[in-house]
Design a protein around this motif. Structure first.
Motif, mmCIF file in Angstrom:
data_model
loop_
_atom_site.group_PDB
_atom_site.id
_atom_site.type_symbol
_atom_site.label_atom_id
_atom_site.label_comp_id
_atom_site.label_asym_id
_atom_site.label_seq_id
_atom_site.Cartn_x
_atom_site.Cartn_y
_atom_site.Cartn_z
ATOM 1 N N PRO A 115 24.268 -15.934 14.535
ATOM 2 C CA PRO A 115 25.916 -16.584 13.231
ATOM 3 C C PRO A 115 26.991 -15.472 14.224
ATOM 4 O O PRO A 115 27.393 -15.011 14.523
ATOM 5 C CB PRO A 115 25.258 -16.713 12.113
ATOM 6 N N GLU A 160 28.148 -25.732 11.732
ATOM 7 C CA GLU A 160 27.777 -24.738 11.177
ATOM 8 C C GLU A 160 28.684 -24.231 9.959
ATOM 9 O O GLU A 160 28.043 -23.184 9.145
ATOM 10 C CB GLU A 160 27.706 -23.467 12.291
ATOM 11 N N THR A 163 22.649 -19.909 10.791
ATOM 12 C CA THR A 163 23.812 -20.152 10.314
ATOM 13 C C THR A 163 23.799 -20.793 8.641
ATOM 14 O O THR A 163 24.666 -20.761 7.671
ATOM 15 C CB THR A 163 24.864 -20.763 11.155
ATOM 16 N N ARG A 175 21.422 -21.347 16.497
ATOM 17 C CA ARG A 175 22.410 -20.885 15.744
ATOM 18 C C ARG A 175 22.917 -21.358 15.144
ATOM 19 O O ARG A 175 23.086 -21.278 13.458
ATOM 20 C CB ARG A 175 23.713 -20.289 17.385
ATOM 21 N N LEU A 176 22.220 -22.803 14.959
ATOM 22 C CA LEU A 176 22.956 -23.076 13.886
ATOM 23 C C LEU A 176 21.870 -23.755 12.701
ATOM 24 O O LEU A 176 22.186 -22.635 11.282
ATOM 25 C CB LEU A 176 22.813 -25.031 14.190
#
Length: 563
Positions: free
Chosen positions: A102, A507, A549, A545-546
């Motif tokens: 993130p 995000e 986050t 990553r999403l």
């Protein structure tokens, strides 16, 4: 020992040193065997000691006063550690972290909003780092200064690098602010703070006073209005926006004659938000002379203004045709200019269409229903407009709907999500429409539903600006529509970096509770025929990553909850 001539001075020694002893004879007598440059340096050293020994110590400046008290509750321990991590930004891109990690720098604004929502104060030890972060990023300043409270302003006075905090902070929630001798607790203290305080203190005091008692706040401003600088008058005037009421009209009418063009324009904009104002009536009267409803009986084959605008074939029978006729102003007289009409159009824009747009924009929208036979907004928008004036007229109505926060007109002008999007500069009849601005006037739930349908019809390519005006976190079905569209792009083997902007918004804006549902998308998909090389791996990293986050945002929210 080296000696100087009686007339030698420090300035003479410096001049000889700067020019060089070959160009200027130094005011010293060298010892036997000593060259001129060495003699000059010896003399300068002796003179330096003599000058320093003769200095009198300056009186000590008084130390800074005690920092003001901040009665707000302290951050929970876990939230304090989180803030320290966000300010340090240890895992931001470009600092060695993996691409799937993130971006803490992008989460800091959201963390500040959440902390201010709970009414916390920043720990004293983190105030310098918070002010440094706000100095580097202007988007952080309103929320950072709110969290910092009175101690942030107190500290900013001691460091020129933080002087931005002492300037106006429009849009920031008013907080308790320090004054030279304490906190304003009564009318006399408020008046003294208003007359003697720093500009940021005065802006916050005016906002707080207006929120508590609009009339008293306006009286505070009126008392010093004529002596304020133009840029300060503009900021003070803008601070009236949130608590604007009809009682402000006399003051704003006076501001229409201000020396500053920007102040006059802002005053006109504020008054036009008051449908019952004298300015609105004057603008409406001018608009009524420019825009009218034309009704006529026509027979098949006869061209009319309505037919020219719609292109519909005649029916072969006598009917009552109705269309809107536009005749823009022939000049921009002094009265129009005093009421905020800017006479000079931007490059590439005709004068008359420019004046017409400003008049219609400042006209209360409910007047059109009365002038057009009681029709509602949707019926008026559907009427044909003669002679190619539709784009100008509808564009002005759009600006009026946004300025007046009129839901009915915004909805009518927005139309259905299935309508194809219009790009900037397109010459099509629908080019006047700006869905992002119109959406901002709709309720949050309706806004999310409209954008969700738009994405379902057109995909994500033209939805980026629309997503930016939706309330965070995105309500369903908007969140589901975005994820579904990303999943479709992933399965199709599209270039993942083409969707990086939308992924970044997701995000920050998706509901954190969606993390578990998205876990299945973090696996590397089988590459389909014609897919971009390596796209599957990039999509997997993007969804990792999403998910990471979203889980981090959920943890942040939990840490800020009062214990």
């Amino acid at each position: 020992m080296t000696t100087t001539t009686p007339t030698a001075s420090w300035d003479d020694l410096v001049a000889a040193a700067l020019l060089g002893t070959e160009r200027r004879t130094p005011p010293v007598a060298p010892r036997p065997g000593q060259d001129a440059p060495s003699a000059l340096l010896d003399a300068a050293a002796l003179s330096t000691v003599r000058r320093r020994a003769g200095l009198r110590p300056a009186p000590a400046r008084p130390g800074p006063g005690r920092a003001p008290e901040d009665p707000r509750p302290a951050l929970p321990t876990a939230a304090r550690s989180r803030l320290a991590m966000l300010l340090a930004d240890r895992s931001a891109p470009g600092r060695g972290g993996p691409r799937s990690a993130p971006d803490l720098a992008e989460l800091l604004p959201q963390w500040l909003v959440l902390a201010n929502h709970h009414g916390y104060r920043v720990p004293d030890a983190l105030l310098p780092a918070l002010l440094d972060a706000a100095r580097a990023r202007t988007d952080l300043r309103p929320e950072a200064l709110t969290l910092g409270g009175p101690r942030a302003l107190w500290l900013a006075r001691l460091n020129p690098d933080w002087k931005f905090a002492l300037r106006g902070t429009a849009g920031r929630a008013p907080t308790a602010l320090p004054e030279p001798s304490g906190v304003a607790t009564g009318p006399e203290d408020e008046q003294r703070l208003w007359e003697e305080g720093l500009f940021a203190e005065r802006v916050s005091l005016l906002a707080a006073a207006r929120h508590r008692d609009p009339a008293a706040g306006l009286a505070l401003l009126s008392g010093t209005w004529s002596t304020e600088r133009a840029e300060d008058r503009l900021m003070f005037l803008d601070s009236l926006r949130d608590d604007l009421s009809p009682s402000d009209e006399p003051f704003l009418e006076q501001a229409l004659s201000d020396r500053s063009r920007n102040v006059r324009a802002t005053a006109a904009e504020l008054i036009s938000a008051l449908p019952g104002s004298a300015l609105a009536a004057r603008m409406a009267e001018r608009s009524r002379g420019c825009v009218s409803l034309t009704t006529d009986e026509v027979t098949a084959g006869e061209p009319t203004g309505g037919e020219l605008a719609t292109g519909e074939p005649a029916t072969g029978k006598v009917t009552a045709a109705e269309w809107i006729t536009v005749r823009p102003p022939d000049e921009c007289d002094s009265g129009m200019q005093r009421d905020g009409i800017v006479p000079k159009p931007p490059s590439g824009r005709g004068e008359r269409s420019w004046w017409l747009g400003q008049l219609v924009e400042a006209t209360p929208l409910d007047r059109w229903s009365a002038w057009f036979g009681g029709r509602g907004a949707a019926e008026i928008v559907a009427l044909p407009v003669a002679d190619g004036w539709q784009a100008d007229l509808h564009a002005a109505w759009c600006r009026a709907a946004v300025r007046q926060r009129n839901t009915e007109w915004s909805r009518a002008l927005l139309g259905t999500p299935a309508v194809a999007p219009v790009t900037a500069g397109e010459a099509a009849p629908a080019a006047w429409r700006d869905p992002a601005k119109l959406l901002s006037a709709l309720p949050a739930r309706e806004r999310a539903e409209w954008v969700a349908e738009f994405i379902a019809s057109h995909g994500l390519s033209d939805a980026f600006r629309l997503l930016g005006v939706c309330t965070v976190p995105w309500a369903e079905p908007l969140g589901r529509a975005v994820v579904d569209a990303l999943d479709i792009a992933r399965d199709a083997g599209s270039y993942p970096w083409s969707f990086s902007g939308v992924m970044g918004l997701a995000e920050r804006c998706l509901d954190p509770t969606q993390a578990d549902r998205l876990e299945v998308l973090t696996a590397i998909p089988d590459e389909s025929e014609g897919a971009a090389p390596g796209a599957g791996g990039y999509w997997a990293e993007a969804f990792q990553r999403l998910v990471g986050t979203l889980r981090l945002r959920a943890a942040m929210q939990a840490e800020l909850e009062p214990g």
